[in-house]
Design an enzyme around this catalytic site. Structure first.
Site, mmCIF file in Angstrom:
data_model
loop_
_atom_site.group_PDB
_atom_site.id
_atom_site.type_symbol
_atom_site.label_atom_id
_atom_site.label_comp_id
_atom_site.label_asym_id
_atom_site.label_seq_id
_atom_site.Cartn_x
_atom_site.Cartn_y
_atom_site.Cartn_z
ATOM 1 N N ASP A 170 0.838 -0.883 0.091
ATOM 2 C CA ASP A 170 -0.530 0.286 0.094
ATOM 3 C C ASP A 170 1.001 1.110 0.184
ATOM 4 O O ASP A 170 2.558 0.836 0.299
ATOM 5 C CB ASP A 170 -0.578 0.079 1.024
ATOM 6 C CG ASP A 170 -0.496 -0.103 2.383
ATOM 7 O OD1 ASP A 170 0.730 0.935 2.684
ATOM 8 O OD2 ASP A 170 -0.579 -0.893 3.391
ATOM 9 N N LYS A 171 0.334 2.363 -0.074
ATOM 10 C CA LYS A 171 1.226 3.507 -0.270
ATOM 11 C C LYS A 171 1.460 4.167 0.826
ATOM 12 O O LYS A 171 3.087 4.808 0.607
ATOM 13 C CB LYS A 171 -0.074 4.699 -0.789
ATOM 14 C CG LYS A 171 -0.967 5.311 0.016
ATOM 15 C CD LYS A 171 -1.849 6.524 0.162
ATOM 16 C CE LYS A 171 -2.965 6.548 1.037
ATOM 17 N NZ LYS A 171 -3.508 7.897 0.292
#
Length: 302
Positions: A170-171
């Site tokens: 994920d970011k």
């Protein structure tokens, strides 16, 4: 990386500490915490990380690629990206594949350099396999989300082939992320049965209690499944909110869930080792090709 601090929040000042060298120093047999646990590893930020693995790449000027020797027909078809190797077996048996104009249904048939393989009327041209290791920064994701920058954009210029990430990230998670056009390797390392080790440095919103550290070491239940941890310790010379944790799961969400289960919020999650590969010499946001030996090592992992 040079923060100073920390407290003696564990019992009898027996702390466990995390070492980028990648090993636990067991110490003397009778040196244990009050609860009987041994945590003697040190995580020294001023050292080169993971010396134990001899992780300095021999050369990264050229990508590691497979040699163009004879190759099984099902693998040849799978390498072209049209289907998996298992599906290729079915297509071959069904007579959908020709070699040099002849239908081949023999399992185990080997394609030689220069042979023309046609699948459903389309001439196949398997790509050379490329392996790229990225030190992913925050703000980039492997998810197909137009509102978030794609991690693939950071390695797009590494190859004319389309590279896919091995696993998801994920970011907000940073650190090592492998990209390749090798479908077999992607399937291998995203399989739940694959047991390569991953090492994370976790930054928490508060100091991790020693009793909670021991709970994690003995296993925490997430969604009624017990998550086993190989090693966990505090990061040396840093607050007890900085923790190193080593485990085999390929899902980074599990790492967050372990700490959230015990009432901690993960502020930062950094994957510093992946299946023996480390961040040595790769700045955040940069990438390098794997060496041939590193590719061999990955292929040999069970």
């Amino acid at each position: 990386m040079n923060k100073q601090g920390g407290n003696s929040g564990n019992r009898n000042n027996k702390k466990s500490s995390f070492s980028k060298k990648g090993s636990f120093d067991k110490g003397k047999p009778n040196e244990k915490s009050a609860s009987g646990s041994n945590f003697k590893k040190t995580f020294k930020k001023d050292d080169k990380p993971f010396k134990k693995w001899n992780d300095k790449p021999a050369s990264s000027s050229k990508p590691a690629v497979l040699k163009s020797d004879d190759i099984r027909l099902n693998k040849y078809v799978a390498n072209s990206g049209v289907c998996s190797r298992r599906d290729a077996d079915l297509y071959i048996q069904s007579g959908n594949v020709t070699v040099n104009g002849e239908v081949v249904t023999e399992m185990g048939y080997k394609v030689k350099p220069g042979d023309k393989v046609v699948f459903d009327g389309v001439l196949l041209n398997p790509e050379k396999k490329v392996y790229v290791l990225l030190n992913k920064p925050k703000g980039f994701s492997t998810a197909d989300d137009e509102n978030v920058s794609s991690a693939y954009d950071l390695v797009r210029n590494a190859s004319t082939s389309i590279l896919r990430p091995v696993g998801r990230m994920d970011k907000s998670t940073v650190g090592l992320l492998l990209f390749t056009n090798d479908n077999e390797m992607i399937q291998k390392f995203t399989n739940a049965a694959q047991h390569s080790s991953k090492l994370y440095q976790v930054s928490l919103d508060k100091n991790l209690k020693y009793e909670d550290l021991e709970k994690i070491q003995t296993g925490v239940y997430i969604n009624e499944h017990k998550v086993w941890v190989e090693e966990i310790s505090y990061v040396e010379n840093q607050p007890k909110s900085e923790v190193g944790i080593k485990l085999k799961t390929s899902n980074v969400k599990v790492v967050r869930a372990i700490f959230e289960k015990l009432g901690y919020n993960v502020i930062k999650l950094d994957r510093v080792m992946y299946a023996g590969l480390t961040k040595w010499g790769i700045a955040r946001g940069q990438w390098r090709f794997l060496t041939e030996q590193e590719v061999i090592n990955l292929k040999n992992l069970k």
